[in-house]
Scaffold this motif. Structure first.
Motif, PDB file in Angstrom:
ATOM      1  N   LYS A   1       0.838  -1.216   0.000  1.00 43.80           N
ATOM      2  CA  LYS A   1       0.000   0.000   0.000  1.00 43.80           C
ATOM      3  C   LYS A   1       0.867   1.258   0.000  1.00 43.80           C
ATOM      4  O   LYS A   1       0.597   2.208  -0.738  1.00 43.80           O
ATOM      5  CB  LYS A   1      -0.916  -0.019   1.230  1.00 43.80           C
ATOM      6  CG  LYS A   1      -1.795   1.208   1.372  1.00 43.80           C
ATOM      7  CD  LYS A   1      -2.946   1.003   2.342  1.00 43.80           C
ATOM      8  CE  LYS A   1      -2.571   0.718   3.771  1.00 43.80           C
ATOM      9  NZ  LYS A   1      -3.724   0.553   4.655  1.00 43.80           N
TER      10      LYS A   1
ATOM     11  N   LYS B   1     -11.769  -2.721   8.537  1.00 45.78           N
ATOM     12  CA  LYS B   1     -11.998  -1.531   9.358  1.00 45.78           C
ATOM     13  C   LYS B   1     -13.269  -0.784   8.972  1.00 45.78           C
ATOM     14  O   LYS B   1     -13.671   0.161   9.644  1.00 45.78           O
ATOM     15  CB  LYS B   1     -10.770  -0.627   9.293  1.00 45.78           C
ATOM     16  CG  LYS B   1      -9.589  -1.293   9.974  1.00 45.78           C
ATOM     17  CD  LYS B   1      -8.298  -0.545   9.818  1.00 45.78           C
ATOM     18  CE  LYS B   1      -7.173  -1.442  10.331  1.00 45.78           C
ATOM     19  NZ  LYS B   1      -5.850  -0.951   9.986  1.00 45.78           N
TER      20      LYS B   1
ATOM     21  N   ARG C   1      -4.317  -9.305  19.331  1.00 52.05           N
ATOM     22  CA  ARG C   1      -4.810  -8.039  18.782  1.00 52.05           C
ATOM     23  C   ARG C   1      -5.606  -8.345  17.511  1.00 52.05           C
ATOM     24  O   ARG C   1      -5.189  -9.193  16.699  1.00 52.05           O
ATOM     25  CB  ARG C   1      -3.627  -7.131  18.427  1.00 52.05           C
ATOM     26  CG  ARG C   1      -4.035  -5.817  17.762  1.00 52.05           C
ATOM     27  CD  ARG C   1      -3.941  -5.860  16.244  1.00 52.05           C
ATOM     28  NE  ARG C   1      -4.405  -4.613  15.652  1.00 52.05           N
ATOM     29  CZ  ARG C   1      -4.295  -4.305  14.378  1.00 52.05           C
ATOM     30  NH1 ARG C   1      -3.726  -5.151  13.542  1.00 52.05           N
ATOM     31  NH2 ARG C   1      -4.768  -3.183  13.898  1.00 52.05           N
TER      32      ARG C   1
ATOM     33  N   ASN D   1      -1.470 -10.959  11.009  1.00 54.31           N
ATOM     34  CA  ASN D   1      -1.193  -9.951   9.989  1.00 54.31           C
ATOM     35  C   ASN D   1      -0.498 -10.582   8.794  1.00 54.31           C
ATOM     36  O   ASN D   1      -0.126 -11.753   8.828  1.00 54.31           O
ATOM     37  CB  ASN D   1      -0.340  -8.816  10.563  1.00 54.31           C
ATOM     38  CG  ASN D   1      -0.929  -7.473  10.187  1.00 54.31           C
ATOM     39  OD1 ASN D   1      -1.184  -7.230   9.004  1.00 54.31           O
ATOM     40  ND2 ASN D   1      -1.168  -6.617  11.169  1.00 54.31           N
TER      41      ASN D   1
ATOM     42  N   TYR E   1      -7.371  -3.803   0.826  1.00 50.52           N
ATOM     43  CA  TYR E   1      -7.754  -2.412   1.066  1.00 50.52           C
ATOM     44  C   TYR E   1      -8.788  -1.927   0.073  1.00 50.52           C
ATOM     45  O   TYR E   1      -8.794  -2.361  -1.075  1.00 50.52           O
ATOM     46  CB  TYR E   1      -6.526  -1.509   0.930  1.00 50.52           C
ATOM     47  CG  TYR E   1      -5.356  -1.989   1.720  1.00 50.52           C
ATOM     48  CD1 TYR E   1      -5.371  -1.934   3.110  1.00 50.52           C
ATOM     49  CD2 TYR E   1      -4.227  -2.527   1.085  1.00 50.52           C
ATOM     50  CE1 TYR E   1      -4.294  -2.382   3.858  1.00 50.52           C
ATOM     51  CE2 TYR E   1      -3.145  -2.979   1.824  1.00 50.52           C
ATOM     52  CZ  TYR E   1      -3.184  -2.904   3.203  1.00 50.52           C
ATOM     53  OH  TYR E   1      -2.126  -3.357   3.935  1.00 50.52           O
TER      54      TYR E   1
HETATM   55  C1  LMR Z   1      -3.732  -3.701  10.467  1.00 51.53           C
HETATM   56  O1  LMR Z   1      -4.320  -2.839  11.145  1.00 51.53           O
HETATM   57  O2  LMR Z   1      -3.167  -4.673  10.958  1.00 51.53           O
HETATM   58  C2  LMR Z   1      -3.665  -3.524   8.976  1.00 51.53           C
HETATM   59  O3  LMR Z   1      -4.942  -3.218   8.538  1.00 51.53           O
HETATM   60  C3  LMR Z   1      -2.742  -2.429   8.593  1.00 51.53           C
HETATM   61  C4  LMR Z   1      -2.836  -2.199   7.111  1.00 51.53           C
HETATM   62  O4  LMR Z   1      -3.389  -1.175   6.712  1.00 51.53           O
HETATM   63  O5  LMR Z   1      -2.348  -3.071   6.382  1.00 51.53           O
END
Ligand code: LMR
Length: 350
Positions: A50, A103, A179, A220, A247
């Motif tokens: 990204k 998110k 997390r 992650n 994303y």
């Molecule tokens: C995260 O919060 O672990 C990921 O979404 C970060 C990202 O934008 O890759």
């Protein structure tokens, strides 16, 4: 020696991927009043899919608009962090953000369909879903609330890291604290149903919490684990590829519609080209960083076998019903149907 080769490869990739240009700008031709400034805020490091795509977008836009449009990229949550970005976009404090689809789950619960573990065999299956009716439903829900989805960018599949023990079976999660990304109840439930506890946290807090042992682990992609140095504070990593992290590149619809048509056309053209590039770069970077992680002595890596992955897939099945009950039974059926189809096409197990 091997380390040196890896470092040179990484450097070569970053230099070639960032596409250095020799063109010289005459920015004096564009008066400050004529100039359009687009602030692009994101939360990850610059040396990620990204981060690099945002920079490439900025460079190409500057070049193709002869400096009329300047895209200013703010990486690493330097302008807005998770939990602040959407509001900043709505308020016009920034013009583009590219949050992980997870998110959006708070404001737009349908988006959590992308969080269902083992829903996608590979990134082709993800693209098929997003380019088809699932993607259409998701983007329509955004437009009704004044956002426009400009593109879908990949990161990759998530892996588990933790500080307590090697994780191989679903039962190994029992009692650990992980997390999860903010705003997705599906992600929280994914851990809870296997006896683990969760803390939803902004991305920029994760390293600190792991370092202080306030968290035992996290999930992650390889490029995030590597670029944010989570491997320095985690002893174990399991290659599960259990869930997708990608994303949506988002703009405020009123702002986008207010741009002159010729500028909009250039921006759309550049976004489309950068998206094709980003998809390839994401796969390459995750592979490159995986090789680099294998060179680290402080992290023990386990790779699930197809049989072990099958056990995880089965353990997560009830999550689909959870999503169906809480969010959308239709979307649940659609994603399950696509999952079955891609198993048939590829002959894959999970
Ligand atoms: C995260 O919060 O672990 C990921 O979404 C970060 C990202 O934008 O890759």
């Amino acid at each position: 020696m091997k380390k040196m080769v890896l470092c040179s490869l990484l450097l070569m990739f970053i230099i070639s991927a960032s596409g250095c240009s020799n063109r010289v700008w005459d920015r004096e031709q564009v008066s400050p009043e004529q100039k359009i400034v687009i602030k692009f805020s994101h939360v990850v490091a610059e040396n990620t899919p990204k981060g690099m795509a945002a920079q490439r977008f900025a460079r190409e836009v500057q070049e193709r608009t002869d400096g009329r449009v300047e895209v200013q990229v703010f990486p690493n949550s330097s302008l807005y962090a998770d939990g602040e970005e959407m509001q900043a976009l709505q308020d016009g404090a920034v013009q583009i953000i590219a949050p992980a689809t997870s998110k959006l789950g708070g404001l737009f619960p349908y988006w959590q369909v992308m969080d269902l573990p083992f829903a996608f065999q590979d990134t082709n299956a993800v693209h098929q879903a997003l380019d088809g009716s699932i993607g259409q439903e998701l983007t329509e829900s955004l437009e009704n609330q004044g956002f426009i989805a400009l593109a879908f960018w990949d990161n990759g599949f998530k892996q588990l890291t933790n500080n307590m023990r090697p994780i191989v079976t679903p039962g190994d999660l029992q009692g650990l604290r992980f997390r999860v990304m903010m705003n997705s109840s599906v992600l929280q439930e994914q851990f809870r149903m296997l006896g683990a506890r969760t803390i939803p946290l902004p991305f920029n807090d994760v390293y600190r919490y792991l370092e202080k042992n306030q968290l035992i682990g996290q999930e992650n992609t390889i490029s995030n684990i590597y670029s944010k140095k989570f491997y320095q504070v985690q002893k174990y990593m399991t290659i599960t590829n259990h869930g997708y992290l990608g994303y949506v590149v988002l703009a405020n619809k009123d702002y986008w519609d207010s741009l002159p048509q010729d500028i909009q056309d250039i921006l759309n053209e550049v976004i489309a080209e950068v998206t094709v590039w980003e998809h390839e770069a994401a796969a390459e970077l995750n592979e490159l960083y995986f090789n680099a992680l294998q060179e680290k002595d402080n992290v023990e890596i386990a790779i699930l076998t197809p049989e072990e992955r099958k056990l995880w897939d089965e353990a997560f099945r009830p999550l689909y019903n959870y999503f169906g009950r809480r969010v959308s039974v239709d979307l649940m059926h659609e994603i399950l149907q696509q999952k079955e189809q891609s198993k048939l096409t590829t002959g894959g197990e999970t």
